[in-house]
Design a protein around this motif. Structure first.
Motif, PDB file in Angstrom:
ATOM      1  N   LYS A  11       0.841  -1.194   0.000  1.00  0.00           N
ATOM      2  CA  LYS A  11       0.000   0.000   0.000  1.00  0.00           C
ATOM      3  C   LYS A  11       0.885   1.256   0.000  1.00  0.00           C
ATOM      4  N   GLY A  12       0.387   2.318  -0.578  1.00  0.00           N
ATOM      5  CA  GLY A  12       1.128   3.581  -0.595  1.00  0.00           C
ATOM      6  C   GLY A  12       0.932   4.370   0.699  1.00  0.00           C
ATOM      7  N   GLY A  13       1.798   5.329   0.898  1.00  0.00           N
ATOM      8  CA  GLY A  13       1.653   6.274   2.003  1.00  0.00           C
ATOM      9  C   GLY A  13       1.816   5.679   3.392  1.00  0.00           C
ATOM     10  N   VAL A  14       2.561   4.581   3.509  1.00  0.00           N
ATOM     11  CA  VAL A  14       2.687   3.927   4.818  1.00  0.00           C
ATOM     12  C   VAL A  14       3.930   4.378   5.600  1.00  0.00           C
ATOM     13  N   GLY A  15       4.849   5.074   4.925  1.00  0.00           N
ATOM     14  CA  GLY A  15       6.048   5.548   5.629  1.00  0.00           C
ATOM     15  C   GLY A  15       7.362   5.044   5.052  1.00  0.00           C
ATOM     16  N   LYS A  16       7.361   4.660   3.777  1.00  0.00           N
ATOM     17  CA  LYS A  16       8.601   4.143   3.162  1.00  0.00           C
ATOM     18  C   LYS A  16       9.668   5.234   3.065  1.00  0.00           C
ATOM     19  N   THR A  17       9.275   6.410   2.571  1.00  0.00           N
ATOM     20  CA  THR A  17      10.271   7.471   2.377  1.00  0.00           C
ATOM     21  C   THR A  17      10.797   7.955   3.729  1.00  0.00           C
ATOM     22  N   THR A  18       9.885   8.128   4.679  1.00  0.00           N
ATOM     23  CA  THR A  18      10.272   8.514   6.041  1.00  0.00           C
ATOM     24  C   THR A  18      11.278   7.496   6.602  1.00  0.00           C
ATOM     25  N   SER A  19      10.981   6.207   6.371  1.00  0.00           N
ATOM     26  CA  SER A  19      11.845   5.143   6.912  1.00  0.00           C
ATOM     27  C   SER A  19      13.168   5.070   6.159  1.00  0.00           C
ATOM     28  N   PHE A  39      13.439   5.897  -5.896  1.00  0.00           N
ATOM     29  CA  PHE A  39      12.924   5.213  -7.097  1.00  0.00           C
ATOM     30  C   PHE A  39      11.580   5.775  -7.530  1.00  0.00           C
ATOM     31  N   ASP A  40      11.085   6.771  -6.824  1.00  0.00           N
ATOM     32  CA  ASP A  40       9.743   7.289  -7.121  1.00  0.00           C
ATOM     33  C   ASP A  40       9.813   8.352  -8.219  1.00  0.00           C
ATOM     34  N   ILE A  41      10.031   7.892  -9.455  1.00  0.00           N
ATOM     35  CA  ILE A  41      10.218   8.804 -10.581  1.00  0.00           C
ATOM     36  C   ILE A  41       8.938   9.631 -10.811  1.00  0.00           C
ATOM     37  N   PRO A 124       8.724   3.188  -4.843  1.00  0.00           N
ATOM     38  CA  PRO A 124       7.414   3.834  -5.003  1.00  0.00           C
ATOM     39  C   PRO A 124       6.311   2.881  -4.535  1.00  0.00           C
ATOM     40  N   ALA A 125       5.090   3.396  -4.411  1.00  0.00           N
ATOM     41  CA  ALA A 125       3.977   2.565  -3.941  1.00  0.00           C
ATOM     42  C   ALA A 125       3.548   1.580  -5.016  1.00  0.00           C
ATOM     43  N   GLY A 126       2.847   0.554  -4.579  1.00  0.00           N
ATOM     44  CA  GLY A 126       2.209  -0.380  -5.509  1.00  0.00           C
ATOM     45  C   GLY A 126       3.095  -1.532  -5.901  1.00  0.00           C
ATOM     46  N   THR A 183       4.953   0.687  11.035  1.00  0.00           N
ATOM     47  CA  THR A 183       5.066   2.129  11.249  1.00  0.00           C
ATOM     48  C   THR A 183       3.710   2.725  11.633  1.00  0.00           C
ATOM     49  N   ARG A 184       3.771   3.933  12.166  1.00  0.00           N
ATOM     50  CA  ARG A 184       2.573   4.647  12.623  1.00  0.00           C
ATOM     51  C   ARG A 184       1.812   3.811  13.644  1.00  0.00           C
ATOM     52  N   TYR A 185       2.560   3.186  14.531  1.00  0.00           N
ATOM     53  CA  TYR A 185       1.961   2.276  15.513  1.00  0.00           C
ATOM     54  C   TYR A 185       1.474   3.042  16.728  1.00  0.00           C
ATOM     55  N   VAL A 212       9.343  -1.409  15.267  1.00  0.00           N
ATOM     56  CA  VAL A 212       8.008  -0.844  15.429  1.00  0.00           C
ATOM     57  C   VAL A 212       8.196   0.650  15.666  1.00  0.00           C
ATOM     58  N   ILE A 213       7.665   1.466  14.755  1.00  0.00           N
ATOM     59  CA  ILE A 213       7.840   2.917  14.866  1.00  0.00           C
ATOM     60  C   ILE A 213       6.518   3.530  15.319  1.00  0.00           C
ATOM     61  N   PRO A 214       6.516   4.196  16.472  1.00  0.00           N
ATOM     62  CA  PRO A 214       5.250   4.753  16.940  1.00  0.00           C
ATOM     63  C   PRO A 214       4.761   5.914  16.074  1.00  0.00           C
ATOM     64  N   GLU A 215       3.463   6.101  16.058  1.00  0.00           N
ATOM     65  CA  GLU A 215       2.865   7.292  15.449  1.00  0.00           C
ATOM     66  C   GLU A 215       3.410   8.483  16.231  1.00  0.00           C
ATOM     67  N   SER A 216       3.933   9.482  15.531  1.00  0.00           N
ATOM     68  CA  SER A 216       4.570  10.581  16.255  1.00  0.00           C
ATOM     69  C   SER A 216       4.502  11.883  15.478  1.00  0.00           C
ATOM     70  N   LYS A 217       4.228  12.945  16.216  1.00  0.00           N
ATOM     71  CA  LYS A 217       4.201  14.279  15.596  1.00  0.00           C
ATOM     72  C   LYS A 217       5.604  14.704  15.160  1.00  0.00           C
ATOM     73  N   ASP A 218       6.604  14.105  15.778  1.00  0.00           N
ATOM     74  CA  ASP A 218       7.996  14.461  15.438  1.00  0.00           C
ATOM     75  C   ASP A 218       8.306  14.186  13.966  1.00  0.00           C
ATOM     76  N   ILE A 219       7.562  13.239  13.370  1.00  0.00           N
ATOM     77  CA  ILE A 219       7.814  12.880  11.966  1.00  0.00           C
ATOM     78  C   ILE A 219       7.456  14.055  11.057  1.00  0.00           C
ATOM     79  N   LEU A 220       6.355  14.693  11.367  1.00  0.00           N
ATOM     80  CA  LEU A 220       5.908  15.832  10.554  1.00  0.00           C
ATOM     81  C   LEU A 220       6.931  16.967  10.648  1.00  0.00           C
TER      82      LEU A 220
HETATM   83  N1  LIG Z   1       5.513   7.163  12.480  1.00  0.00           N
HETATM   84  C1  LIG Z   1       4.796   8.143  11.889  1.00  0.00           C
HETATM   85  N2  LIG Z   1       4.031   8.973  12.649  1.00  0.00           N
HETATM   86  C2  LIG Z   1       3.309   9.956  12.067  1.00  0.00           C
HETATM   87  N3  LIG Z   1       3.296  10.211  10.750  1.00  0.00           N
HETATM   88  C3  LIG Z   1       4.027   9.423   9.948  1.00  0.00           C
HETATM   89  C4  LIG Z   1       4.820   8.343  10.456  1.00  0.00           C
HETATM   90  N4  LIG Z   1       5.450   7.756   9.419  1.00  0.00           N
HETATM   91  C5  LIG Z   1       5.064   8.416   8.305  1.00  0.00           C
HETATM   92  N5  LIG Z   1       4.218   9.420   8.605  1.00  0.00           N
HETATM   93  C6  LIG Z   1       3.565  10.347   7.681  1.00  0.00           C
HETATM   94  O1  LIG Z   1       2.835   9.587   6.732  1.00  0.00           O
HETATM   95  C7  LIG Z   1       2.856  10.206   5.465  1.00  0.00           C
HETATM   96  C8  LIG Z   1       3.395   9.213   4.427  1.00  0.00           C
HETATM   97  O2  LIG Z   1       4.752   8.923   4.720  1.00  0.00           O
HETATM   98  P1  LIG Z   1       5.799   8.600   3.562  1.00  0.00           P
HETATM   99  O3  LIG Z   1       5.810   9.642   2.531  1.00  0.00           O
HETATM  100  O4  LIG Z   1       7.072   8.256   4.233  1.00  0.00           O
HETATM  101  O5  LIG Z   1       5.109   7.287   2.973  1.00  0.00           O
HETATM  102  P2  LIG Z   1       5.479   6.485   1.643  1.00  0.00           P
HETATM  103  O6  LIG Z   1       5.196   5.057   1.950  1.00  0.00           O
HETATM  104  O7  LIG Z   1       6.837   6.830   1.193  1.00  0.00           O
HETATM  105  O8  LIG Z   1       4.422   7.057   0.604  1.00  0.00           O
HETATM  106  P3  LIG Z   1       4.393   6.743  -0.986  1.00  0.00           P
HETATM  107  O9  LIG Z   1       3.811   5.369  -1.103  1.00  0.00           O
HETATM  108  O10 LIG Z   1       3.503   7.801  -1.531  1.00  0.00           O
HETATM  109  O11 LIG Z   1       5.804   6.825  -1.475  1.00  0.00           O
HETATM  110  C9  LIG Z   1       3.752  11.446   5.580  1.00  0.00           C
HETATM  111  O12 LIG Z   1       2.923  12.567   5.756  1.00  0.00           O
HETATM  112  C10 LIG Z   1       4.555  11.164   6.838  1.00  0.00           C
HETATM  113  O13 LIG Z   1       4.940  12.351   7.490  1.00  0.00           O
END
Ligand SMILES: Nc1ncnc2c1ncn2[C@@H]1O[C@H](COP(=O)(O)OP(=O)(O)OP(=O)(O)O)[C@@H](O)[C@H]1O
Ligand SMILES: [Mg+2]
Length: 271
Positions: A11-19, A39-41, A124-126, A183-185, A212-220
């Motif tokens: 699934k997309g948007g789960v935190g790959k780039t952040t990680s 790789f997200d061209i 990239p996602a998918g 992530t976002r636990y 296990v990465i907790p949900e956190s405002k610090d990420i934003l």
């Molecule tokens: N542990 C976390 N706590 C809170 N927010 C998070 C956490 N991890 C990621 N996010 C937020 O979730 C959103 C998606 O994160 P990110 O871009 O890393 O996902 P992605 O898997 O790379 O997305 P894509 O599939 O589009 O490449 C971002 O707004 C990011 O700040």
């Protein structure tokens, strides 16, 4: 020896780039020469999270097309305490067909020849071409998953791809070392049944948990300032990423941040 690590998900948007940003920074903080590739061209994003977007001159596709050399393309990370970390940015404009198996293979070989110890691939996602190319050359895969049913189900599909669609699988070599990064636990939400618990996810997917990465405002805050959260030593999420990096490096550490923090009154009354 070089290890190619793909940070992937169904699934997309789960935190790959952040990680990818925190894991690559962490590997460099531990003294390893590391490069992280976006790789997200078309949707480049990693350079923003790494805080180097203004320094992108050449990108991954330019390098594949031999329009520049490796030294011109790699952007050196400038964060304090990080010595040997480089970013290979994605192209914002080129179309995705520019990414080819041969081209990616050639770049990975160049990086290996240049002495990189870790090559982190932000997928990239998918499960389309870009994601499959990001995982094709992997030695290790970090399957990024949120504690939700849809995310876990899609992770299962990517685990299938890792078993069949990699160079290692094609050559019949040792399989890609695959582990789960949750992530976002939220311990509170998993305890009251709103989200899956780490052990449930582990049971469904049947792969070991690397973090296990907790949900956190610090990420934003981290992504808006371009300073990966692992650099924030006071942050739970930053510490959880450091634990993850240490496990990648072979340390055996117990999981943290999986249980709810008890407040003063609940501790006092045993609830
Ligand atoms: N542990 C976390 N706590 C809170 N927010 C998070 C956490 N991890 C990621 N996010 C937020 O979730 C959103 C998606 O994160 P990110 O871009 O890393 O996902 P992605 O898997 O790379 O997305 P894509 O599939 O589009 O490449 C971002 O707004 C990011 O700040
Ligand atoms: Mg991403």
């Amino acid at each position: 020896m070089t290890e190619v690590i793909v940070v992937t998900s169904g699934k997309g948007g789960v935190g790959k780039t952040t990680s990818s940003a925190s894991i690559s920074t962490g590997l460099a903080l531990h003294g390893h020469k590391t490069v992280v590739i976006d790789f997200d061209i078309g949707l480049r994003n990693l350079d923003l999270v790494m805080g180097c977007e203004r320094r992108v001159v050449y990108d991954f596709i330019n390098l594949i097309n031999h329009e520049c050399n490796l030294t011109q393309t790699l952007i050196k990370d400038r964060h304090k305490g990080v010595d040997d970390l480089y970013v290979l940015a994605a192209s914002q404009t080129r179309d995705k067909d520019a990414l080819t198996k041969e081209g990616v293979g050639e770049v990975i070989q160049m990086l290996k020849d240049d002495g990189f110890e870790y090559i982190v691939c932000d997928s990239p996602a998918g499960i389309e071409k870009g994601a499959l190319l990001a995982l094709y050359y992997a030695d290790r895969a970090i399957v990024t998953t949120n504690p939700e049913v849809s995310s876990v189900r899609d992770s299962d599909r990517i685990i299938g791809m890792l078993q069949s669609k990699t160079l290692r699988a094609e050559k019949g070599e040792e399989p890609v070392t695959t582990s789960l990064l949750l992530t976002r636990y939220s311990a509170a939400r998993s305890n009251n049944g709103e989200m899956m618990h780490v052990t449930d996810v582990d049971d469904v997917l049947g792969i070991p948990v690397i973090g296990v990465i907790p949900e956190s405002k610090d990420i934003l805050t981290a992504s808006s300032t371009g300073d990966p959260v692992i650099l924030n030593k006071d942050s739970d999420a930053g510490q959880a990423y450091d634990d993850t990096v240490r496990r990648i490096l072979g340390e055996d550490l117990p999981l943290r941040f999986t249980e709810e923090k008890k407040g003063f009154f609940s501790k006092l009354f045993g609830r």
